[in-house]
Design a protein around this motif. Structure first.
Motif, mmCIF file in Angstrom:
data_model
loop_
_atom_site.group_PDB
_atom_site.id
_atom_site.type_symbol
_atom_site.label_atom_id
_atom_site.label_comp_id
_atom_site.label_asym_id
_atom_site.label_seq_id
_atom_site.Cartn_x
_atom_site.Cartn_y
_atom_site.Cartn_z
ATOM 1 N N LEU A 147 -43.158 20.108 -26.953
ATOM 2 C CA LEU A 147 -41.869 20.622 -27.413
ATOM 3 C C LEU A 147 -41.451 21.379 -26.118
ATOM 4 C CD1 LEU A 147 -40.140 21.979 -29.663
ATOM 5 C CD2 LEU A 147 -41.225 23.874 -29.703
ATOM 6 N N PRO A 189 -40.438 26.080 -25.272
ATOM 7 C CA PRO A 189 -40.717 26.882 -26.580
ATOM 8 C C PRO A 189 -39.946 28.141 -26.528
ATOM 9 C CG PRO A 189 -42.799 25.582 -25.681
ATOM 10 C CD PRO A 189 -41.829 25.490 -24.772
ATOM 11 N N HIS A 228 -34.643 24.552 -34.835
ATOM 12 C CA HIS A 228 -35.949 23.864 -34.964
ATOM 13 C C HIS A 228 -36.802 24.581 -34.046
ATOM 14 C CE1 HIS A 228 -38.946 20.548 -34.932
ATOM 15 N NE2 HIS A 228 -39.015 20.675 -33.579
ATOM 16 N N ARG A 229 -36.619 25.202 -32.801
ATOM 17 C CA ARG A 229 -37.160 25.973 -32.040
ATOM 18 C C ARG A 229 -37.779 27.363 -32.736
ATOM 19 N NH1 ARG A 229 -34.831 22.957 -28.183
ATOM 20 N NH2 ARG A 229 -36.106 22.065 -26.585
ATOM 21 N N GLN A 230 -36.820 27.829 -33.289
ATOM 22 C CA GLN A 230 -37.403 29.299 -34.059
ATOM 23 C C GLN A 230 -38.211 28.798 -35.043
ATOM 24 O OE1 GLN A 230 -33.546 31.111 -35.400
ATOM 25 N NE2 GLN A 230 -33.264 32.056 -33.515
ATOM 26 N N ARG A 255 -40.343 26.382 -35.325
ATOM 27 C CA ARG A 255 -41.756 25.855 -34.591
ATOM 28 C C ARG A 255 -42.367 27.218 -34.067
ATOM 29 N NH1 ARG A 255 -41.940 20.515 -32.887
ATOM 30 N NH2 ARG A 255 -44.237 21.117 -32.209
ATOM 31 N N ALA A 268 -46.670 23.138 -29.241
ATOM 32 C CA ALA A 268 -45.647 24.070 -29.063
ATOM 33 C C ALA A 268 -46.150 25.664 -28.421
ATOM 34 C CB ALA A 268 -45.171 24.359 -30.554
#
Length: 403
Positions: free
Chosen positions: A26, A29, A74-76, A78, A133
């Motif tokens: 990822l 991150p 998406h990052r939140q 993950r 991640a």
């Protein structure tokens, strides 16, 4: 529809969520979630102290039930999945193998289930969480090398815990050029571009060799007794696990126990992509296990494996072609993958089998796995038998020289 000037490779990288430099890792991150989720971040950030003081379960029981509705991207998601995964593993295994939790409380189980559903991942700590991640740069202006890297969250085990995950991150990064090479082979194969196939296979082969060399860093950063006796249980799941044979009840999600495998290298999309590209077909129990492990990968990565598996078969194309350079390039990839799998067997012997045998005599530090998982992978596989099977199947894919 492709944007003007966008190459097929760039389109594939976007579709399959791959970084040309980082592979399946990822990119960038996140370190923090909205303040509403501070309790998750506080618990995950202080996990080692809470586990070692045996206070984590108590803290989880005091947690409010939070809604994931404020996680916007998406990052939140993950980072939330990563934090909840670490807390879950800590909660279940805080007391070691002799008193695993049987029920995951609603304040943890319910939001974890919802976050997992949005990501298409299971509600357990996966390789996609703990490796792909779970990294950050100490100094963002410097290169991505082991001395400048740290984890977002970690387990008990000190530097060995940190080293295990960071080396795994760097191995994944070493695979990036090979993943790009696999995509290039796929496109070159469509138009029977023989030089293109050969060039891209060379990238795959070199990448596999680099992965093996990077894997050797494990010896410098991870102590076998610490990995086996302290860290490993926190990677263990609740499927095919003699310590939790019935699974784990997720309160407010299911009244029946749910069976899920722990994180393991078999959940790495990278190796399964190379298997798919090179037409290595694992059968029997090993094949069924690897197929099931795809459910623990991000959906876009899973999609790439499926795409490589159904495209025109590279091996058949090379067999039908009289160009010996192609066969040599293909066999170089097979040999490099066999070497990597052999090295994995060596690592497993050093970090699991040998300390497991020693532990039967001397006992195990902290409250670790003891002898319960000495022959079983954290994903639930029959460890050495599985690894030897996939190695042998890979070896059989070599194309013999024409008479």
């Amino acid at each position: 529809m492709e944007t003007k000037g966008r190459t097929p490779l760039q389109a594939d990288l976007d579709v399959f969520d791959i970084s040309e430099e980082l592979g399946f890792l990822l990119e960038e991150p996140l370190m923090n979630l909205p303040d509403y989720y501070r309790v998750w971040m506080d618990l995950a950030s202080n996990l080692t102290d809470l586990i070692e003081s045996r206070k984590l379960r108590e803290m989880v029981h005091e947690m409010p039930v939070l809604s994931p509705c404020y996680l916007r991207n998406h990052r939140q998601l993950r980072l939330a999945h990563l934090a909840l995964g670490f807390i879950t593993m800590g909660y279940v295994w805080q007391e070691g193998q002799h008193a695993p939790a049987q029920i995951l409380p609603k304040a943890l189980a319910w939001p974890y289930w919802l976050v997992s559903s949005r990501l298409g991942l299971p509600p357990i700590l996966t390789y996609a969480d703990s490796v792909l991640a779970n990294w950050r740069l100490k100094d963002p202006s410097r290169d991505m090398e082991i001395g400048n890297m740290d984890l977002i969250f970690s387990f008990p085990g000190g530097e060995s815990s940190r080293g295990f995950f960071i080396v795994s991150v760097i191995v994944e990064m070493a695979a990036s050029s090979g993943i790009t090479g696999a995509l290039e082979v796929m496109h070159a194969l469509k138009i029977s571009d023989l030089p293109g196939i050969q060039h891209s296979l060379a990238k795959v082969s070199e990448s596999l060799k680099k992965m093996k060399e990077t894997f050797k860093l494990m010896h410098n950063h991870v102590t076998p007794t610490v990995f086996h006796g302290t860290l490993r249980i926190f990677l263990s799941g609740w499927r095919d696990n003699p310590i939790l044979p019935r699974g784990l009840v997720y309160e407010a999600v299911s009244n029946e126990p749910i069976l899920l495998s722990g994180g393991s290298a078999s959940q790495s999309s990278t190796i399964q992509c190379f298997d798919a590209l090179l037409c290595i077909q694992h059968e029997g129990e090993a094949g069924a296990f690897l197929t099931r492990m795809r459910d623990y990968m991000p959906p876009t990565h899973r999609q790439l494996i499926d795409t490589l598996s159904v495209r025109p078969a590279l091996r058949d194309f090379i067999l039908s072609c009289s160009k010996s350079d192609l066969r040599l390039a293909y066999n170089s990839c097979i040999t490099a993958l066999v070497d990597l799998r052999n090295y994995h067997l060596h690592i497993v012997a050093k970090y699991i089998i040998v300390p497991g045998n020693q532990g039967k005599v001397t006992g195990c530090p902290l409250r670790g796995v003891g002898s319960a998982l000495d022959t079983t992978g954290t994903g639930g596989s029959n460890l050495m038998g599985f690894l030897k099977s996939v190695r042998d199947t890979t070896q059989k894919a070599l194309i013999p020289e024409r008479p």
